[in-house]
Design a protein around this motif. Structure first.
Motif, short mmCIF file in Angstrom:
data_model
loop_
_atom_site.label_atom_id
_atom_site.label_comp_id
_atom_site.label_asym_id
_atom_site.label_seq_id
_atom_site.Cartn_x
_atom_site.Cartn_y
_atom_site.Cartn_z
N LEU A 56 -26.02 -0.29 -27.09
CA LEU A 56 -26.97 0.15 -26.07
C LEU A 56 -26.24 0.73 -24.86
O LEU A 56 -26.67 1.73 -24.29
CB LEU A 56 -27.88 -1.01 -25.66
CG LEU A 56 -28.81 -1.51 -26.77
CD1 LEU A 56 -29.51 -2.80 -26.35
CD2 LEU A 56 -29.82 -0.45 -27.16
N LYS A 57 -25.11 0.15 -24.51
CA LYS A 57 -24.34 0.67 -23.37
C LYS A 57 -23.77 2.05 -23.70
O LYS A 57 -23.84 2.95 -22.85
CB LYS A 57 -23.21 -0.30 -23.02
CG LYS A 57 -22.39 0.17 -21.82
CD LYS A 57 -21.26 -0.79 -21.51
CE LYS A 57 -20.39 -0.41 -20.34
NZ LYS A 57 -20.42 0.90 -19.83
N ILE A 58 -23.25 2.22 -24.87
CA ILE A 58 -22.69 3.52 -25.26
C ILE A 58 -23.78 4.58 -25.27
O ILE A 58 -23.58 5.70 -24.79
CB ILE A 58 -21.99 3.42 -26.64
CG1 ILE A 58 -20.70 2.60 -26.50
CG2 ILE A 58 -21.68 4.80 -27.21
CD1 ILE A 58 -20.08 2.20 -27.82
N GLY A 59 -24.94 4.24 -25.80
CA GLY A 59 -26.06 5.19 -25.80
C GLY A 59 -26.48 5.56 -24.39
O GLY A 59 -26.70 6.74 -24.08
N HIS A 60 -26.57 4.58 -23.52
CA HIS A 60 -26.95 4.81 -22.12
C HIS A 60 -25.90 5.68 -21.42
O HIS A 60 -26.23 6.66 -20.74
CB HIS A 60 -27.11 3.47 -21.41
CG HIS A 60 -27.58 3.58 -20.01
ND1 HIS A 60 -26.73 3.51 -18.93
CD2 HIS A 60 -28.82 3.78 -19.49
CE1 HIS A 60 -27.42 3.66 -17.82
NE2 HIS A 60 -28.70 3.81 -18.12
N ASP A 61 -24.64 5.34 -21.61
CA ASP A 61 -23.56 6.11 -20.99
C ASP A 61 -23.53 7.54 -21.51
O ASP A 61 -23.30 8.48 -20.74
CB ASP A 61 -22.21 5.44 -21.22
CG ASP A 61 -22.05 4.14 -20.42
OD1 ASP A 61 -22.88 3.88 -19.53
OD2 ASP A 61 -21.09 3.40 -20.70
N SER A 62 -23.76 7.72 -22.80
CA SER A 62 -23.77 9.06 -23.38
C SER A 62 -24.85 9.92 -22.74
O SER A 62 -24.62 11.10 -22.43
CB SER A 62 -24.01 9.00 -24.89
OG SER A 62 -22.97 8.33 -25.53
N ALA A 63 -26.02 9.35 -22.55
CA ALA A 63 -27.11 10.08 -21.91
C ALA A 63 -26.72 10.46 -20.48
O ALA A 63 -26.95 11.59 -20.05
CB ALA A 63 -28.39 9.25 -21.92
N ASN A 64 -26.14 9.52 -19.76
CA ASN A 64 -25.72 9.81 -18.38
C ASN A 64 -24.68 10.92 -18.32
O ASN A 64 -24.76 11.80 -17.46
CB ASN A 64 -25.17 8.54 -17.70
CG ASN A 64 -26.27 7.60 -17.29
OD1 ASN A 64 -27.44 7.93 -17.29
ND2 ASN A 64 -25.89 6.38 -16.97
N TYR A 65 -23.72 10.90 -19.23
CA TYR A 65 -22.69 11.94 -19.25
C TYR A 65 -23.29 13.30 -19.59
O TYR A 65 -22.90 14.32 -19.01
CB TYR A 65 -21.57 11.59 -20.23
CG TYR A 65 -20.71 10.44 -19.78
CD1 TYR A 65 -20.20 10.38 -18.48
CD2 TYR A 65 -20.41 9.39 -20.64
CE1 TYR A 65 -19.41 9.32 -18.06
CE2 TYR A 65 -19.62 8.33 -20.22
CZ TYR A 65 -19.12 8.30 -18.94
OH TYR A 65 -18.35 7.25 -18.53
N ALA A 66 -24.23 13.32 -20.52
CA ALA A 66 -24.87 14.58 -20.89
C ALA A 66 -25.64 15.19 -19.71
O ALA A 66 -25.54 16.38 -19.43
CB ALA A 66 -25.80 14.38 -22.09
N VAL A 67 -26.38 14.35 -19.01
CA VAL A 67 -27.14 14.81 -17.84
C VAL A 67 -26.18 15.26 -16.74
O VAL A 67 -26.38 16.30 -16.10
CB VAL A 67 -28.11 13.72 -17.33
CG1 VAL A 67 -28.71 14.09 -16.00
CG2 VAL A 67 -29.20 13.47 -18.37
#
Length: 162
Positions: A56-67
């Motif tokens: 869940l942390k990796i998914g959340h971080d990935s979204a933040n990096y993409a944005v």
């Protein structure tokens, strides 16, 4: 809850699914619904199983990096709103809308630090008194409280001197 229900979510393909749901912006409540469990159960599983928490942390971080990447590209390409947003959040000491002067900001920070210190002192006092019913333990608690009081007095004096 069926015993061992969490085990299927520890399998690699399901961890990837959890990561993807989080990357796509789903809330923990929505993810729990997709898993067929309550959000409370998901929270317990996140505490208990590092694999679920990490997915869940990796998914959340990935979204933040993409944005962040998209926002940065828009700022670089001259989108004024993106530029302002980027600068206010990434160069706060220079692009700050705060009406406080630098001195007032320092004072506000000092007040927050004092509040944190007061909280630590109160917690230490409570912990020192908790469960100390024997005479020796009570005397030791009193000594600890006196020491805390001296620290508190010194911290208050430091704040007033600033």
């Amino acid at each position: 809850m069926a015993k061992g229900r969490y085990q299927k979510w520890l399998e690699s393909e399901n961890l990837v699914l959890l990561e993807g749901w989080k990357r796509n912006g789903l809330t923990d409540k929505q993810i729990a619904g997709n898993m067929g469990i309550s959000v409370n159960t998901l929270n317990k599983w996140k505490q208990r199983f590092v694999q679920i928490r990490q997915a869940l942390k990796i998914g959340h971080d990935s979204a933040n990096y993409a944005v962040e990447r998209k926002l940065f590209q828009k700022a670089i390409n001259g989108n004024t709103t993106a530029m302002i947003f980027w600068l206010k959040n990434n160069w706060r000491d220079k692009y700050n809308d705060s009406e406080l002067s630098p001195e007032e900001r320092k004072l506000a920070v000092a007040r927050v630090e004092k509040l944190k210190a007061d909280t630590r002192i109160s917690n230490a006092r409570a912990k020192a008194l908790e469960g100390n019913s024997e005479a020796g333990a009570l005397k030791e608690s009193t000594t600890i409280i006196d020491d805390i009081g001296a620290i508190e007095h010194a911290e208050n004096k430091d704040v007033k001197d600033d």
